[in-house]
Write a protein that holds these residues in place. Structure first.
Motif, PDB file in Angstrom:
ATOM      1  N   VAL A 457      11.163  -1.178  -2.041  1.00 44.44           N
ATOM      2  CA  VAL A 457      11.134   0.132  -2.674  1.00 44.44           C
ATOM      3  C   VAL A 457      10.722   1.150  -1.613  1.00 44.44           C
ATOM      4  CG1 VAL A 457       8.729  -0.108  -3.415  1.00 44.44           C
ATOM      5  CG2 VAL A 457      10.244   1.445  -4.646  1.00 44.44           C
ATOM      6  N   GLU A 458      11.257   2.351  -1.705  1.00 44.31           N
ATOM      7  CA  GLU A 458      10.865   3.430  -0.803  1.00 44.31           C
ATOM      8  C   GLU A 458       9.799   4.282  -1.479  1.00 44.31           C
ATOM      9  OE1 GLU A 458      14.129   5.696   0.671  1.00 44.31           O
ATOM     10  OE2 GLU A 458      15.252   3.922   1.356  1.00 44.31           O
ATOM     11  N   LEU A 459       8.719   4.532  -0.743  1.00 45.61           N
ATOM     12  CA  LEU A 459       7.583   5.263  -1.297  1.00 45.61           C
ATOM     13  C   LEU A 459       6.957   6.108  -0.197  1.00 45.61           C
ATOM     14  CD1 LEU A 459       6.310   5.158  -4.191  1.00 45.61           C
ATOM     15  CD2 LEU A 459       4.585   3.615  -3.263  1.00 45.61           C
ATOM     16  N   GLU A 460       6.994   7.432  -0.373  1.00 46.10           N
ATOM     17  CA  GLU A 460       6.315   8.358   0.541  1.00 46.10           C
ATOM     18  C   GLU A 460       6.679   8.115   2.004  1.00 46.10           C
ATOM     19  OE1 GLU A 460       4.317  10.861  -0.392  1.00 46.10           O
ATOM     20  OE2 GLU A 460       4.507  10.410  -2.522  1.00 46.10           O
ATOM     21  N   GLY A 461       7.976   7.860   2.273  1.00 39.54           N
ATOM     22  CA  GLY A 461       8.415   7.690   3.649  1.00 39.54           C
ATOM     23  C   GLY A 461       8.252   6.295   4.210  1.00 39.54           C
ATOM     24  N   TRP A 462       7.921   5.330   3.321  1.00 42.55           N
ATOM     25  CA  TRP A 462       7.765   3.943   3.758  1.00 42.55           C
ATOM     26  C   TRP A 462       8.692   3.058   2.934  1.00 42.55           C
ATOM     27  CZ3 TRP A 462       4.494   2.373   7.699  1.00 42.55           C
ATOM     28  CH2 TRP A 462       3.581   3.323   8.156  1.00 42.55           C
ATOM     29  N   GLU A 463       9.193   2.013   3.552  1.00 40.92           N
ATOM     30  CA  GLU A 463       9.876   0.954   2.815  1.00 40.92           C
ATOM     31  C   GLU A 463       8.913  -0.220   2.710  1.00 40.92           C
ATOM     32  OE1 GLU A 463      13.119  -2.287   3.901  1.00 40.92           O
ATOM     33  OE2 GLU A 463      14.037  -0.279   3.746  1.00 40.92           O
ATOM     34  N   ILE A 464       8.607  -0.606   1.483  1.00 42.82           N
ATOM     35  CA  ILE A 464       7.644  -1.684   1.257  1.00 42.82           C
ATOM     36  C   ILE A 464       8.241  -2.683   0.273  1.00 42.82           C
ATOM     37  CG2 ILE A 464       5.623  -0.250   1.731  1.00 42.82           C
ATOM     38  CD1 ILE A 464       5.235   0.026  -1.289  1.00 42.82           C
ATOM     39  N   ARG A 467       6.997  -5.880  -4.952  1.00 43.84           N
ATOM     40  CA  ARG A 467       5.946  -6.555  -5.709  1.00 43.84           C
ATOM     41  C   ARG A 467       4.679  -6.699  -4.874  1.00 43.84           C
ATOM     42  NH1 ARG A 467       6.644  -6.406 -11.149  1.00 43.84           N
ATOM     43  NH2 ARG A 467       8.879  -6.522 -11.579  1.00 43.84           N
ATOM     44  N   CYS A 468       3.548  -6.353  -5.474  1.00 43.51           N
ATOM     45  CA  CYS A 468       2.253  -6.450  -4.808  1.00 43.51           C
ATOM     46  C   CYS A 468       1.976  -7.891  -4.394  1.00 43.51           C
ATOM     47  CB  CYS A 468       1.171  -5.943  -5.762  1.00 43.51           C
ATOM     48  SG  CYS A 468      -0.507  -6.162  -5.163  1.00 43.51           S
ATOM     49  N   PRO A 469       1.540  -8.136  -3.164  1.00 42.68           N
ATOM     50  CA  PRO A 469       1.242  -9.506  -2.738  1.00 42.68           C
ATOM     51  C   PRO A 469       0.076 -10.143  -3.495  1.00 42.68           C
ATOM     52  CG  PRO A 469       1.489  -8.054  -0.844  1.00 42.68           C
ATOM     53  CD  PRO A 469       1.416  -7.174  -2.058  1.00 42.68           C
ATOM     54  N   HIS A 470      -0.714  -9.329  -4.179  1.00 40.98           N
ATOM     55  CA  HIS A 470      -1.866  -9.861  -4.898  1.00 40.98           C
ATOM     56  C   HIS A 470      -1.426 -10.516  -6.200  1.00 40.98           C
ATOM     57  CE1 HIS A 470      -5.648  -8.918  -7.467  1.00 40.98           C
ATOM     58  NE2 HIS A 470      -5.722 -10.141  -6.990  1.00 40.98           N
ATOM     59  N   LEU A 471      -1.008  -9.716  -7.188  1.00 39.78           N
ATOM     60  CA  LEU A 471      -0.608 -10.265  -8.486  1.00 39.78           C
ATOM     61  C   LEU A 471       0.734  -9.741  -8.960  1.00 39.78           C
ATOM     62  CD1 LEU A 471      -3.977 -10.449 -10.463  1.00 39.78           C
ATOM     63  CD2 LEU A 471      -2.721 -12.290  -9.353  1.00 39.78           C
ATOM     64  N   LEU A 475       5.045  -2.056  -7.312  1.00 36.06           N
ATOM     65  CA  LEU A 475       4.427  -0.998  -6.506  1.00 36.06           C
ATOM     66  C   LEU A 475       5.142   0.337  -6.654  1.00 36.06           C
ATOM     67  CD1 LEU A 475       3.541  -3.050  -3.304  1.00 36.06           C
ATOM     68  CD2 LEU A 475       1.968  -2.191  -5.055  1.00 36.06           C
ATOM     69  N   SER A 476       6.355   0.338  -7.202  1.00 38.87           N
ATOM     70  CA  SER A 476       6.994   1.625  -7.496  1.00 38.87           C
ATOM     71  C   SER A 476       6.270   2.334  -8.625  1.00 38.87           C
ATOM     72  CB  SER A 476       8.471   1.423  -7.857  1.00 38.87           C
ATOM     73  OG  SER A 476       8.608   0.761  -9.111  1.00 38.87           O
ATOM     74  N   ARG A 477       5.499   1.599  -9.411  1.00 37.27           N
ATOM     75  CA  ARG A 477       4.731   2.181 -10.520  1.00 37.27           C
ATOM     76  C   ARG A 477       3.246   2.299 -10.196  1.00 37.27           C
ATOM     77  NH1 ARG A 477       7.259   1.989 -15.627  1.00 37.27           N
ATOM     78  NH2 ARG A 477       9.353   1.141 -15.585  1.00 37.27           N
ATOM     79  N   PHE A 478       2.693   1.291  -9.530  1.00 39.53           N
ATOM     80  CA  PHE A 478       1.254   1.247  -9.313  1.00 39.53           C
ATOM     81  C   PHE A 478       0.851   1.584  -7.877  1.00 39.53           C
ATOM     82  CE2 PHE A 478       1.790  -1.490 -13.048  1.00 39.53           C
ATOM     83  CZ  PHE A 478       0.812  -0.979 -13.881  1.00 39.53           C
ATOM     84  N   GLY A 479       1.816   1.720  -6.963  1.00 39.72           N
ATOM     85  CA  GLY A 479       1.488   1.980  -5.571  1.00 39.72           C
ATOM     86  C   GLY A 479       1.216   3.451  -5.295  1.00 39.72           C
ATOM     87  N   VAL A 480       0.142   3.736  -4.571  1.00 44.10           N
ATOM     88  CA  VAL A 480      -0.221   5.088  -4.159  1.00 44.10           C
ATOM     89  C   VAL A 480      -0.473   5.066  -2.650  1.00 44.10           C
ATOM     90  CG1 VAL A 480      -1.879   6.964  -4.384  1.00 44.10           C
ATOM     91  CG2 VAL A 480      -1.238   5.641  -6.403  1.00 44.10           C
ATOM     92  N   ILE A 481       0.190   5.968  -1.912  1.00 37.43           N
ATOM     93  CA  ILE A 481       0.056   5.997  -0.462  1.00 37.43           C
ATOM     94  C   ILE A 481      -0.741   7.226  -0.040  1.00 37.43           C
ATOM     95  CG2 ILE A 481       1.324   6.287   1.709  1.00 37.43           C
ATOM     96  CD1 ILE A 481       3.516   4.545   0.582  1.00 37.43           C
ATOM     97  N   ASP A 482      -1.740   6.985   0.799  1.00 37.63           N
ATOM     98  CA  ASP A 482      -2.538   8.055   1.394  1.00 37.63           C
ATOM     99  C   ASP A 482      -2.544   7.819   2.895  1.00 37.63           C
ATOM    100  OD1 ASP A 482      -4.272  10.051   2.048  1.00 37.63           O
ATOM    101  OD2 ASP A 482      -6.041   9.133   1.129  1.00 37.63           O
TER     102      ASP A 482
END
Length: 518
Positions: A457-464, A467-471, A475-482
């Motif tokens: 998924v692309e988020l704030e200029g990053w491709e990640i 799915r979160c590696p934790h659980l 991350l398109s819904r729960f991911g926040v980039i600072d």
């Protein structure tokens, strides 16, 4: 549909088809540390327990109250059973006399038949070792006119399935407040602890608001917390001062605080329910009545808690009298408890990766995970990277009771202190949750299983990776980039996007790359 709050995460749902009782908790839990807030001891529990269906979301003691279930809930009720990987919840309910079980399939809509007709239900079962004591869940109930999603303190990762299965949700019941000991029991400077706690307080409420936005229900009821702490040594954990201040560092914000957060962020659908409050819900229409004016509780919260503490002091004292006080070293009993579990959990022991100290009064015992042994300290060993200071009577009690889960007993009580050098170790707390052959086999298998992280998924200029590696949260819904830090708001875990390194725990690397700008 008539929904009555019975305290904390507990609700009584009445429909024309039948009645459902959810998570009825009334007795102090976690070594008498947690008590339902506001007080629910005055409710008619025999009437509340005379139901057609029982739903217990998971085995945490503020949801699974064995004494209340045994004494007040109709044993002819059909238990709506979550689809968990190990049958511990069913076994515990069978011990209490329940015999009728409707076994659901995870995230699948089912039709159940009550004395007055049919209901549609769906239980979303979370199965990761970090979810409750091997499982957590939420339930959706629809009577054809009204749909209620009781998420309590579960954290589902896919909200789209709600819309697919039920369409619009009319009322959403969910946890919004902290329910874990971090950072209050950590041996860290007070200013640092306050900063961490302030972040946790806000992050928990932000996560709840994220779920509210995704579900999109007409009405929202903040529930499943916080408890009240009535024992003198724990009274500092109650949120009674400057409740609406952004500088508040108490990790247990109350319902009024969260409702104000909702209003600030433009959501006017939040409603306050106290034990005995009744919501008559007909689709998008709701009528609410309270047993007393909530201002008698929240207007002077400190005085209300003080009165509760005085009145319930004998109950707290009676529970504390049942603890296992005694003498004698704990090394051999702990060796007998832990070493067989260590021998079965190579991946978890390797994931912990170091020796952990248990300081119990005058005795220190070392859990040497790399060597899979429990031993006495070695001279010159120094300070352990992770350690716990626990009163011996608490350890003797869980050993006496053959508890399979120290997290669900000692640690949630907040009656301990801990320290760590480096990040949080998820493997360690998973080990303490899995003190049976069945649980540890499942948990070790969970961590060893390969998960697909090929989607991006692309988020704030990053491709990640999506799915979160934790659980595996989306991350398109729960991911926040600072900057170059990614935070997954589902559990607050963080990653350095430049390297993919997890900043919260060992392992759990993230696939990420900076997108080129043109």
């Amino acid at each position: 549909m008539q929904i009555t709050s019975v305290g904390h995460a507990g609700f009584h749902i009445r429909t024309t088809a039948g009645t459902i009782l959810c998570d009825p908790w009334v007795n102090p839990a976690y070594f008498a540390s947690w008590v339902p807030f506001p007080d629910n001891t005055g409710l008619d529990w025999d009437a509340i327990g005379d139901v057609d269906f029982l739903y217990v979301s998971h085995l945490h003691r503020d949801h699974f109250d064995a004494k209340n279930l045994l004494e007040h809930v109709n044993k002819n009720a059909t238990v709506l059973l979550p689809d968990y990987p190990v049958p511990d919840l069913r076994r515990e309910l069978e011990k209490l006399g329940f015999e009728k079980f409707f076994e659901t399939e995870d995230s699948v809509k089912h039709t159940v038949t009550g004395p007055g007709g049919e209901l549609e239900i769906m239980i979303i079962a979370l199965r990761a070792p970090a979810d409750g004591p091997i499982g957590d869940s939420g339930i959706v109930v629809s009577d054809g006119e009204t749909t209620c999603f009781n998420m309590n303190d579960a954290r589902p990762v896919d909200m789209e399935l709600l819309d697919q299965a039920f369409g619009h949700i009319d009322i959403h019941l969910l946890q919004y407040s902290g329910a874990i000991w971090y950072p209050m029991v950590y041996d860290i400077p007070s200013r640092t602890k306050a900063n961490f706690a302030r972040q946790k307080r806000q992050r928990g409420m932000d996560r709840a608001r994220s779920y509210i936005e995704q579900v999109g229900a007409t009405w929202v009821v903040p529930s499943a917390g916080p408890p009240v702490f009535l024992d003198d040594e724990l009274r500092y954990l109650n949120d009674t001062e400057d409740r609406f201040s952004p500088e508040n560092s108490n990790i247990f914000p109350d319902q009024e605080t969260f409702l104000e957060q909702m209003r600030i962020n433009g959501n006017s659908g939040g409603i306050l329910m106290i034990p005995g409050s009744v919501a008559e819900v007909h689709g998008k229409e709701l009528e609410l009545t309270h047993p007393v004016d909530p201002a008698t509780i929240y207007g002077d919260k400190a005085a209300y808690i003080e009165e509760m503490a005085t009145r319930l002091a004998p109950v707290i004292a009676a529970q504390k009298a049942t603890w296992a006080y005694g003498d004698g070293p704990l090394l051999e009993p702990l060796r007998a408890k832990f070493e067989p579990i260590m021998a079965q959990s190579d991946l978890i022991c390797d994931g912990i990766g170091y020796a952990v100290g248990l300081v119990m009064g005058d005795e220190t015992v070392v859990l040497d995970f790399p060597k899979r042994v429990v031993r006495a300290p070695v001279e010159g060993e120094g300070k352990y990277r992770y350690g716990f200071r626990i009163a011996p009577e608490l350890v003797r009690t869980v050993l006496r009771d053959d508890e399979p889960d120290w997290v669900n007993t000692i640690f949630l009580s907040t009656r301990f202190q801990t320290w760590r050098i480096g990040g949080y170790n998820e493997f360690l707390y998973t080990f303490f949750k899995c003190l049976t052959d069945e649980r540890i086999a499942y948990a070790d298998g969970w961590f060893s299983e390969a998960h697909d992280d090929s989607a991006s998924v692309e988020l704030e200029g990053w491709e990640i990776q999506r799915r979160c590696p934790h659980l595996k949260a989306d991350l398109s819904r729960f991911g926040v980039i600072d900057g170059s830090t990614l935070t997954c708001n589902l559990h607050g875990w963080q990653w350095d996007l430049e390297s993919g390194r997890c900043k919260t725990s060992k392992g759990h690397e993230l696939r990420s790359k900076k997108l080129e700008t043109h």
